[in-house]
Design an enzyme around this catalytic site. Sequence first.
Site, PDB file in Angstrom:
ATOM      1  N   CYS A 209       0.820  -1.226   0.000  1.00 49.82           N
ATOM      2  CA  CYS A 209       0.000   0.000   0.000  1.00 49.82           C
ATOM      3  C   CYS A 209       0.853   1.274   0.000  1.00 49.82           C
ATOM      4  O   CYS A 209       0.662   2.162   0.836  1.00 49.82           O
ATOM      5  CB  CYS A 209      -0.952   0.009   1.181  1.00 49.82           C
ATOM      6  SG  CYS A 209      -2.181  -1.300   1.109  1.00 49.82           S
TER       7      CYS A 209
ATOM      8  N   TYR B 289      -1.300   4.693   1.317  1.00 48.54           N
ATOM      9  CA  TYR B 289      -2.350   5.086   0.356  1.00 48.54           C
ATOM     10  C   TYR B 289      -2.191   6.547  -0.057  1.00 48.54           C
ATOM     11  O   TYR B 289      -3.156   7.195  -0.449  1.00 48.54           O
ATOM     12  CB  TYR B 289      -3.753   4.871   0.932  1.00 48.54           C
ATOM     13  CG  TYR B 289      -4.281   3.466   0.898  1.00 48.54           C
ATOM     14  CD1 TYR B 289      -3.461   2.387   0.647  1.00 48.54           C
ATOM     15  CD2 TYR B 289      -5.630   3.218   1.133  1.00 48.54           C
ATOM     16  CE1 TYR B 289      -3.959   1.086   0.641  1.00 48.54           C
ATOM     17  CE2 TYR B 289      -6.140   1.922   1.125  1.00 48.54           C
ATOM     18  CZ  TYR B 289      -5.303   0.861   0.874  1.00 48.54           C
ATOM     19  OH  TYR B 289      -5.799  -0.407   0.860  1.00 48.54           O
TER      20      TYR B 289
ATOM     21  N   TRP C 176      -4.209   5.893   5.556  1.00 53.31           N
ATOM     22  CA  TRP C 176      -4.415   4.457   5.756  1.00 53.31           C
ATOM     23  C   TRP C 176      -3.384   3.886   6.738  1.00 53.31           C
ATOM     24  O   TRP C 176      -3.673   2.950   7.465  1.00 53.31           O
ATOM     25  CB  TRP C 176      -4.317   3.720   4.410  1.00 53.31           C
ATOM     26  CG  TRP C 176      -4.489   2.239   4.545  1.00 53.31           C
ATOM     27  CD1 TRP C 176      -5.655   1.536   4.565  1.00 53.31           C
ATOM     28  CD2 TRP C 176      -3.448   1.265   4.686  1.00 53.31           C
ATOM     29  NE1 TRP C 176      -5.410   0.185   4.714  1.00 53.31           N
ATOM     30  CE2 TRP C 176      -4.067  -0.005   4.795  1.00 53.31           C
ATOM     31  CE3 TRP C 176      -2.057   1.329   4.738  1.00 53.31           C
ATOM     32  CZ2 TRP C 176      -3.338  -1.189   4.941  1.00 53.31           C
ATOM     33  CZ3 TRP C 176      -1.335   0.158   4.895  1.00 53.31           C
ATOM     34  CH2 TRP C 176      -1.965  -1.088   4.983  1.00 53.31           C
TER      35      TRP C 176
ATOM     36  N   TYR D 109      -9.999  -5.216  -6.384  1.00 49.32           N
ATOM     37  CA  TYR D 109      -9.150  -4.603  -5.372  1.00 49.32           C
ATOM     38  C   TYR D 109      -7.795  -5.297  -5.325  1.00 49.32           C
ATOM     39  O   TYR D 109      -7.708  -6.524  -5.298  1.00 49.32           O
ATOM     40  CB  TYR D 109      -9.859  -4.726  -4.032  1.00 49.32           C
ATOM     41  CG  TYR D 109      -9.199  -4.046  -2.864  1.00 49.32           C
ATOM     42  CD1 TYR D 109      -8.940  -2.682  -2.872  1.00 49.32           C
ATOM     43  CD2 TYR D 109      -8.878  -4.763  -1.718  1.00 49.32           C
ATOM     44  CE1 TYR D 109      -8.366  -2.054  -1.783  1.00 49.32           C
ATOM     45  CE2 TYR D 109      -8.307  -4.151  -0.621  1.00 49.32           C
ATOM     46  CZ  TYR D 109      -8.047  -2.797  -0.659  1.00 49.32           C
ATOM     47  OH  TYR D 109      -7.485  -2.180   0.433  1.00 49.32           O
ATOM     48  N   HIS D 110      -6.713  -4.495  -5.348  1.00 50.70           N
ATOM     49  CA  HIS D 110      -5.336  -4.987  -5.330  1.00 50.70           C
ATOM     50  C   HIS D 110      -4.921  -5.633  -6.651  1.00 50.70           C
ATOM     51  O   HIS D 110      -4.096  -6.546  -6.672  1.00 50.70           O
ATOM     52  CB  HIS D 110      -5.092  -5.969  -4.169  1.00 50.70           C
ATOM     53  CG  HIS D 110      -5.063  -5.313  -2.833  1.00 50.70           C
ATOM     54  ND1 HIS D 110      -5.144  -6.028  -1.645  1.00 50.70           N
ATOM     55  CD2 HIS D 110      -4.958  -4.016  -2.471  1.00 50.70           C
ATOM     56  CE1 HIS D 110      -5.097  -5.184  -0.621  1.00 50.70           C
ATOM     57  NE2 HIS D 110      -4.985  -3.956  -1.105  1.00 50.70           N
TER      58      HIS D 110
ATOM     59  N   HIS E  24      -3.391  -0.128  -6.490  1.00 44.83           N
ATOM     60  CA  HIS E  24      -4.647   0.433  -5.997  1.00 44.83           C
ATOM     61  C   HIS E  24      -5.286   1.394  -7.004  1.00 44.83           C
ATOM     62  O   HIS E  24      -5.735   2.483  -6.662  1.00 44.83           O
ATOM     63  CB  HIS E  24      -4.429   1.129  -4.658  1.00 44.83           C
ATOM     64  CG  HIS E  24      -4.080   0.190  -3.548  1.00 44.83           C
ATOM     65  ND1 HIS E  24      -2.806  -0.332  -3.395  1.00 44.83           N
ATOM     66  CD2 HIS E  24      -4.823  -0.353  -2.560  1.00 44.83           C
ATOM     67  CE1 HIS E  24      -2.800  -1.135  -2.343  1.00 44.83           C
ATOM     68  NE2 HIS E  24      -4.009  -1.188  -1.832  1.00 44.83           N
TER      69      HIS E  24
END
Length: 828
Positions: free
Chosen positions: A415, A459, A477, A683-684, A769
């Site tokens: 992240c 993030y 985050w 997601y991811h 992301h």
Amino acid sequence: MLASTYSLIFALFSVTVDCSPLPKALVPRLQQLDGETVPDRFAFNDAVPLARTGWTAVADSIQGGDVANRVLDGNANTLWHSEYTPALKALPHTITIDMKKNNWINGFAYLPRQDSSNNGNIGQHTIQVSKDNTNWQQVALGTYGNTKLEKKTLFSSVQARYVRITAYTEAQGTNLAYTSAAEINILSGPDPILPRDTWKVSADSAQAGNAADLAIDGDVDTKWHTPFTGGNLPGYPHTFTIDQGAVTAVSGFSYLPRPDASGPNGRVGKYIIQYTNNTNTWADAASGTWVDDSNPKTVTFPVHWARYWRLRALSEAGNRGPWASAAEINLHDGSSKGVKTPLPASLGQWSETIDFPIVPVAAAVLSNGKVVTWSAQWADSFGGGTGQTQTAIFDPATGKVSQKIVTNTKHDMFCPGISMTADGKVVVTGGNDAAKTSIYTVASDAWASGANMQIKRGYQGQATLSDGRIFTIGGSWSGGYGGQDGTPFKNGEIYSPGANKWTLLPGANVKKILTQDAQGPFRTDNHAWLFGWKGGFAFQAGPSKQMNWFDMRGDGVTTSAGNRGDDNDAMNGNAIMYDAVAGKILTIGGAKDYQETTATANAHIITLGGQGGAVSVTKLTSMKYARSFANSVVLPDGKVLIMGGQHFAKPFSDDTAVLYPELWDPATGKFTVMNPANNPRNYHSVGVLLPDGTVFSGGGGLCGSCTSNHFDAEVFRPPYLFTASGALATRPTITKVSATTVTVGDKIQITTGGTVTSFSLIRMGSATHSINTDQRRIPLTPTKTASGYQITVPGDSGIALPGSWMLFAIQNGVPSVAKTILIKAKPI
């Protein structure tokens, strides 16, 4: 499976160990339908093991009683093992499953041995299928990680009787020649869902405000519902009818009940699914009873060609009343099942599946053409501040995937922010280890530590500027929530690579970019869409609906650039600078909240002028599909490919996944639906342009023992690589360039193998992301010379950002394989 016209060449390699937790068992519920065993509870794009009764297995080699058929015995404590005594048989090793009849399949599941030894765990491999045990087709290749976790490889639906895996290395990276397996399963599941933009739907009845078309609007919080107020409520059967507008091949039907939060009334119990081409005579495709819960339901059946389909609800699942309802209804595309093979190349083609030993959550294209990817401390899961990162490098030229654990930087790079420096290095900041900076150097294939950031972040948004410095902002985050519990608001700071120093910019005000996310400060400053621009400025295009300029002089200055038209906050949407010369940015999709909300299909063009100046916004016709967590890549011809995402933003879930990419054409402003991918990418997941003009799409998940981990990637070959008949297009070639290192404003002499009409430069991309701030495209019009062509690099380093770029020659829309060009900046 599509014929692999651009197949990757396979090479041998080794991997190192990782430390993933064991999975939980997943046992699907089954029912009998028209002689087939199919799941009655199904995520829209899931796949489950076929029954193995009567199957046999043979291997090239066995050790004693560890025979091949042990992979089919349902006992994870037994195993097949290749011979190691009295003589060790050398790799490669093969094991072949005979299903005794042809089945439609789309996946392979491999469970490594479950005892204390790792001997024989498969690393590098290929997976092939055959109808006759003589003619074989490759459907997947890649590397499995050295864990006890079950490995699942999904691929395009193909009909086959025999399936074999060939092991080339051990996952543990030793020089031993063992191969072993505890269990092998062959998977089958529904095909991709069909586009619904041409559909017209109707129902026998509907409550006011709950019309039939709310079941195909992509919003799981809206629904069709039969009347539930007033007297004399209509009784069963209730019907929901679909007119697709044309005859199509359909292989399955998916029904999403209303979600738990809105109550259970109207969930369909007993049902019949029917089809016709004339609306007078209906034939049954499937029937059965669905359980009373909010999980997606999917039934599969042999392919039927029909225009009209209907669901006949015969009972309510909980017997609560005479109602029927549906949040979403979809049909599945059966065109790949022998009806139209291969799929039309005019809509692009996907490669075989490429297995990875990690879930590739982040990726960066390197100046040598390879792709470095990484997950977190573990290959399949993440935790906080662990000091190490699992990485893997993919070489598109050979198909090689090599794994490495990075520990020397003491940085868990999950992240993070990612940027590419002026000399082509990869700078990764924050994430799980929220203050850290790690730098990857291509030439040495090595990671090193950079200076810590002044503010802990995860993030965050991050972008390279025209002077080669790197700007970052936001990121609550990780490292505390900005403005809460003593944590400062996460205003901007800037990194000087030469000095290896981060400097705070208190005037780069993070409060100006906050969204109105339902989860509050944890989310509101995440994933800023940043673009380096002229004069050292950065432009913030989203995801907040308000846009801003950041001036890096002194302590920094923040200036509003107005709202992004009528768009709302668009967290986990995309922004792509497809024409840097004209200052053009395409923005698409996203959602008002980070998760648990419906995505949009919105699309806009932002046009930049001078630094800090006026910005214009033009609204486009929407995409065909609403998407959150998608990835977008600008292509050499200026079109933009949008891949993956889901209608309803839900991390670690493949429900409501969109398998169909869309190709946006700036000349027409239209989105065209492409051929579907094999795997959901939500997601991811990541997407980046490769130097041969294809697109890498991979990852998704990283949630431990969940069912949405994707240890794989695919490569999309855009339509420009094919002729109208589906043959490979003749590609122009760049045979010589006068310089591979230039300064903005320089001219480059280019020799090509034949005539070309234009050139383009695309900066090496990096993605995680749904953010890829490094990619941007510069269209170039050449001048003809005696020896070939001359192009001029734009003279402003705010347009031609310093760093590594891919130079493409284009003829009749078809791009060459790129040459790598390093562009240096002039001082501001």
